[in-house]
Design a protein around this motif. Structure first.
Motif, short mmCIF file in Angstrom:
data_model
loop_
_atom_site.label_atom_id
_atom_site.label_comp_id
_atom_site.label_asym_id
_atom_site.label_seq_id
_atom_site.Cartn_x
_atom_site.Cartn_y
_atom_site.Cartn_z
N VAL A 1 0.85 -1.18 0.00
CA VAL A 1 0.00 0.00 0.00
C VAL A 1 0.89 1.24 0.00
CG1 VAL A 1 -0.24 0.06 2.52
CG2 VAL A 1 -1.99 1.10 1.10
N LEU A 2 0.47 2.25 -0.76
CA LEU A 2 1.22 3.50 -0.79
C LEU A 2 0.76 4.39 0.34
CD1 LEU A 2 1.38 2.58 -3.92
CD2 LEU A 2 2.13 4.93 -4.20
N LEU A 3 1.72 4.89 1.10
CA LEU A 3 1.47 5.84 2.17
C LEU A 3 2.28 7.08 1.90
CD1 LEU A 3 1.89 3.29 5.08
CD2 LEU A 3 -0.28 4.34 4.40
N VAL A 4 1.82 8.21 2.39
CA VAL A 4 2.59 9.45 2.28
C VAL A 4 2.82 9.98 3.69
CG1 VAL A 4 1.89 10.03 -0.06
CG2 VAL A 4 0.49 10.80 1.85
N GLU A 5 3.94 10.67 3.84
CA GLU A 5 4.27 11.28 5.12
C GLU A 5 4.47 12.76 4.86
OE1 GLU A 5 7.24 10.54 8.91
OE2 GLU A 5 7.80 9.75 6.95
N ASP A 6 3.86 13.57 5.72
CA ASP A 6 3.89 15.01 5.47
C ASP A 6 3.81 15.76 6.79
OD1 ASP A 6 4.03 17.24 3.85
OD2 ASP A 6 1.91 17.21 3.29
N ASP A 7 4.22 17.03 6.75
CA ASP A 7 4.13 17.91 7.90
C ASP A 7 2.70 18.45 8.02
OD1 ASP A 7 6.95 17.96 8.61
OD2 ASP A 7 7.24 19.09 6.76
N PHE A 8 2.14 18.38 9.21
CA PHE A 8 0.81 18.93 9.47
C PHE A 8 0.94 20.09 10.44
CE2 PHE A 8 -0.48 15.18 7.39
CZ PHE A 8 -1.78 15.41 6.93
N TYR A 9 0.46 21.24 10.01
CA TYR A 9 0.59 22.47 10.79
C TYR A 9 -0.08 22.36 12.16
CZ TYR A 9 -0.27 27.23 12.31
OH TYR A 9 -0.34 28.37 13.06
N LEU A 10 -1.34 21.98 12.20
CA LEU A 10 -2.06 21.96 13.48
C LEU A 10 -1.50 20.94 14.46
CD1 LEU A 10 -5.75 22.50 12.31
CD2 LEU A 10 -4.20 24.16 13.37
N GLN A 11 -1.09 19.79 13.97
CA GLN A 11 -0.53 18.76 14.84
C GLN A 11 0.93 19.04 15.19
OE1 GLN A 11 -2.56 18.16 12.27
NE2 GLN A 11 -4.28 17.49 13.49
N GLN A 12 1.57 19.91 14.42
CA GLN A 12 2.97 20.26 14.62
C GLN A 12 3.88 19.03 14.61
OE1 GLN A 12 4.55 23.60 15.03
NE2 GLN A 12 2.70 23.78 13.79
N ARG A 13 3.60 18.15 13.65
CA ARG A 13 4.44 16.95 13.48
C ARG A 13 4.20 16.37 12.10
NH1 ARG A 13 1.03 12.26 14.61
NH2 ARG A 13 -0.88 12.97 15.60
N ARG A 14 5.10 15.47 11.73
CA ARG A 14 4.92 14.72 10.48
C ARG A 14 3.96 13.58 10.77
NH1 ARG A 14 7.77 15.82 6.21
NH2 ARG A 14 7.84 13.75 5.31
N MET A 15 3.11 13.30 9.80
CA MET A 15 2.14 12.22 9.96
C MET A 15 2.18 11.31 8.73
SD MET A 15 -1.14 14.26 11.56
CE MET A 15 -2.14 12.78 11.67
N LEU A 16 2.10 10.02 8.99
CA LEU A 16 2.01 9.01 7.94
C LEU A 16 0.52 8.76 7.70
CD1 LEU A 16 3.83 7.07 6.27
CD2 LEU A 16 3.50 5.40 8.09
N HIS A 17 0.11 8.81 6.44
CA HIS A 17 -1.31 8.65 6.11
C HIS A 17 -1.47 8.20 4.66
CE1 HIS A 17 -1.39 12.53 3.89
NE2 HIS A 17 -0.48 12.86 4.79
N LEU A 18 -2.69 7.91 4.28
CA LEU A 18 -2.99 7.56 2.90
C LEU A 18 -3.06 8.81 2.05
CD1 LEU A 18 -5.83 4.96 3.51
CD2 LEU A 18 -3.52 4.46 2.70
#
Length: 174
Positions: free
Chosen positions: A54-71
């Motif tokens: 499965v392809l996942l992407v990881e990106d910076d999220f402003y509100l969470q103030q962290r990188r998150m792994l997600h679809l």
């Protein structure tokens, strides 16, 4: 339905969301105020290759103030869920799919918005053209076997509601 809208006002209108304040009659008959956010529906895409990855992407999220792994996924921008799923998949991963099916739909924040998240399964992946927007510059793409992605849900590594639900639904069908 015990709620009745008596009137509405726009508190804020921006390019992505609108905040509304409704005058309401609540289920017990008393008058009240209900504030909510109007945004487009979203999609999350389980893109599954022929090896069960499965392809996942990881990106910076402003509100969470962290990188998150997600679809891969995002707003529908007024498109139907199939076109939006294909667009988001290609923009974020550089791949497109010959087949897109619906896994389900969730109401991730029913007390805050009517926006729904459409959970999609994309198969028969093919090369496309990556077109990330300015907020996605640091996004990275990862491949994991579907069982490993589900394990990442169970350990709390993947916490995005649409990603969690879509991965669990996909794992029951594969």
């Amino acid at each position: 339905m015990g709620w009745k809208r008596l009137g509405t006002e726009i508190v804020h209108q921006g390019p992505v969301l609108t905040v509304r304040r409704d005058a309401v009659r609540m289920p017990d008959g008393t008058a009240g105020v209900y504030e909510h956010v109007a945004v487009d529906d979203t999609v999350r895409v389980v893109a599954l290759d022929t090896d069960g990855q499965v392809l996942l992407v990881e990106d910076d999220f402003y509100l969470q103030q962290r990188r998150m792994l997600h679809l891969p996924g995002g707003g529908t921008d007024g498109q139907n869920r199939y076109r939006a799923a294909l667009r988001e998949l290609e923009e974020e991963t550089g791949l497109t799919a010959a087949h897109v099916d619906t896994l389900g739909v969730i109401d991730p924040l029913p007390g805050v918005t009517t926006a729904r998240t459409h959970l999609m399964l994309a198969t028969d992946l093919r090369p496309g053209t990556m077109r990330r927007d300015g907020a996605e510059v640091g996004m990275t793409v990862h491949r994991r076997p579907l069982p490993d992605a589900v394990a990442a849900v169970r350990t709390g590594e993947i916490t995005d509601a649409g990603s969690v639900t879509a991965l669990l639904l996909a794992s029951h069908g594969h």
